[in-house]
Design an enzyme around this catalytic site. Structure first.
Site, PDB file in Angstrom:
ATOM      1  N   GLU A 175      -5.207  -2.391   6.373  1.00  0.00           N
ATOM      2  CA  GLU A 175      -6.624  -2.037   6.481  1.00  0.00           C
ATOM      3  C   GLU A 175      -7.527  -2.662   5.413  1.00  0.00           C
ATOM      4  O   GLU A 175      -8.126  -1.956   4.593  1.00  0.00           O
ATOM      5  CB  GLU A 175      -6.785  -0.514   6.440  1.00  0.00           C
ATOM      6  CG  GLU A 175      -6.137   0.198   7.598  1.00  0.00           C
ATOM      7  CD  GLU A 175      -6.432   1.683   7.644  1.00  0.00           C
ATOM      8  OE1 GLU A 175      -6.272   2.282   8.704  1.00  0.00           O
ATOM      9  OE2 GLU A 175      -6.840   2.248   6.592  1.00  0.00           O
ATOM     10  N   GLU A 363      -0.984   2.969  13.142  1.00  0.00           N
ATOM     11  CA  GLU A 363      -1.369   4.303  12.668  1.00  0.00           C
ATOM     12  C   GLU A 363      -2.209   4.987  13.728  1.00  0.00           C
ATOM     13  O   GLU A 363      -3.133   4.387  14.281  1.00  0.00           O
ATOM     14  CB  GLU A 363      -2.186   4.256  11.367  1.00  0.00           C
ATOM     15  CG  GLU A 363      -1.420   3.933  10.115  1.00  0.00           C
ATOM     16  CD  GLU A 363      -2.300   4.006   8.869  1.00  0.00           C
ATOM     17  OE1 GLU A 363      -3.317   4.746   8.888  1.00  0.00           O
ATOM     18  OE2 GLU A 363      -1.973   3.330   7.882  1.00  0.00           O
TER      19      GLU A 363
END
Length: 453
Positions: A175, A363
């Site tokens: 991320e 995720e």
């Protein structure tokens, strides 16, 4: 209670035999032992030590004690029928000063974790960088210093050499939009820097480092599967007014396109975000080519959607999020909207890039205010969330999108960055005072789902 036909029919077999199932974690959030066996300070160790930076001034020093209890937790992964375990390598546990001398106890620790996974029949999936930059490098500018490309590739090289024989799936970074945006622009995450003067060079150096690291892995581990992960949120305009529609496009460029498009050879989304033109001042010869890499897979990480409207007073982007709690929609403990179709839309969005070969959800999960009652945690809202999201993943797959796997965030309740221990995302409840583990109803649900045929 009588089960519906839909519930009876919905099982993992519908996704196909090759679909990957797993659970994800991050070193800093679970390991604890922040100054044990030669580990150096990370930017999060320093940030968490400052007053009022972490909710309730929670400390990560112990976290879930995974450093000492990794066998127990891997045993629980096996108990839950989870065949793939995603975890990260702590950079300052390998290089206490960011560069230079290798800390052998750190290397030995991760080899023990990897070996125990394999011994337990669990495939290790390794994230190389999950936000815990050595503080010694932050003192030299961190991601704003172009030398970090060299520092990072040295770290990647050691990871490949020390762990590559037993690890077949690698994610270079986790991320980047979050750790640069929250840490180098908004200042709400470590290292707490703010402003474009930090954000723009960090963006550029992160992508160059990500690609350079991927090239190292490709060279040293030609048989490995190499990917990287991106956060994403489904963005919709607040109204059908042109101002709101354009504001949503700008927010989408910032949140969803800023990092993936340069990696795919499409450049920065400057048409929607003209301020990104200023990144050019950080370019050096060859950077155009060094921003691109042909990853074997892309991990996308989605939790919710965002509604965006025009804002005159928001600099650079002229857009603002309409808070979910103001919209009177179902919320998680993070005050994120529960909106399962978001994951479907994001799979489709990334699938539309023809350069992407394969997509995994690396995720997806939810935090709710879990309670222990008679040594049980009956987290029905989490089960509903996961079930609904998986049905959206299946919908995307059935339409021919390149979706090949799904990892839940996360295994155990953990240290959730600036939110401390308040949001509980785990399939397993952790009493942070005693380190007792309790498998939640959602963990048992996932176990049964993965055991279905």
């Amino acid at each position: 209670m009588e089960r519906t036909i839909q519930e009876i029919q919905f099982n993992k077999k519908l996704f196909g035999e090759d679909f990957i199932w797993g659970v994800s974690t991050a070193a800093f959030q679970i390991e604890g032992s922040c100054a044990i066996d030669g580990k150096g300070e990370s930017i999060w160790d320093v940030f968490a030590g400052k007053k009022s930076k972490i909710l309730n001034d929670d400390s990560p020093v112990v976290a879930c004690d995974f450093y000492n209890q990794y066998k127990k937790d891997i045993d629980l992964i096996k108990h839950l029928n989870i065949p793939n375990f995603r975890f990260s390598i702590s950079w300052p546990r390998i290089f206490p000063n960011g560069t230079g001398e290798i800390n052998q106890p750190g290397v030995d620790y991760y080899n023990r974790v990897i070996d125990y996974c394999i011994e337990s029949g669990i495939e290790p999936w390794v994230t190389i960088y999950h936000w815990d930059l050595p503080n010694a490098l932050e003192l030299k500018g961190g991601w704003t210093n172009r030398n970090i490309i060299e520092w990072f590739t040295a770290f990647v090289t050691v990871c490949a050499e020390k762990f590559g024989n037993n690890v077949k799936h690698w994610m270079v970074m986790n991320e980047p939009a979050v750790f640069t945006g929250a840490g180098y622009f908004l200042g709400i995450h470590a290292p707490g820097r703010t402003g474009l003067k930090n954000f723009l060079p960090a963006i550029h150096h992160v992508i160059l480092s990500m690609v350079a690291g991927a090239k190292v892995l490709r060279g040293l581990l030609p048989g490995a599967q190499i990917g990287t992960t991106f956060s994403c949120s489904y963005i919709e305009p607040y109204s059908d007014k042109l101002k709101d529609i354009n504001a949503a496009k700008r927010a989408d460029a910032l949140i969803n396109r800023l990092f993936i498009e340069p990696v795919l050879g499409l450049g920065y989304p400057v048409n929607e975000m003209p301020v990104l033109k200023d990144i050019k001042k950080f370019y050096q010869p060859g950077d155009e080519d060094n921003l691109k890499f042909d990853f074997d897979f892309i991990g996308i990480q989605n939790y919710t959607r965002e509604i965006v409207k025009y804002s005159l007073f928001t600099p650079y982007i002229n857009a603002t999020l309409v808070k979910a709690e103001e919209r009177k929609v179902p919320l998680t403990a993070m005050k994120w909207e529960v909106y399962p179709p978001a994951i479907y839309h994001m799979i489709k969005k990334f699938n539309d890039y023809p350069q992407i070969k394969k997509i995994y959800i690396t995720e997806n999960g939810s935090a709710f205010p879990d309670e222990v009652i008679e040594n049980e945690v009956n987290d029905l809202k989490r089960i509903e969330y996961l079930n609904a999201n998986l049905q959206q993943v299946l919908k995307a797959k059935s339409e021919g999108n390149k979706i090949s796997g799904y990892f839940i965030w996360t295994l155990t309740d953990n240290f959730e960055w600036a939110e401390g221990y308040h949001p509980r995302f785990g399939l397993i409840y952790v009493d942070f005072k005693t380190q007792q583990r309790i498998v939640k109803s959602s963990g048992n649900w996932y176990r049964d789902f993965l055991g279905s045929s």
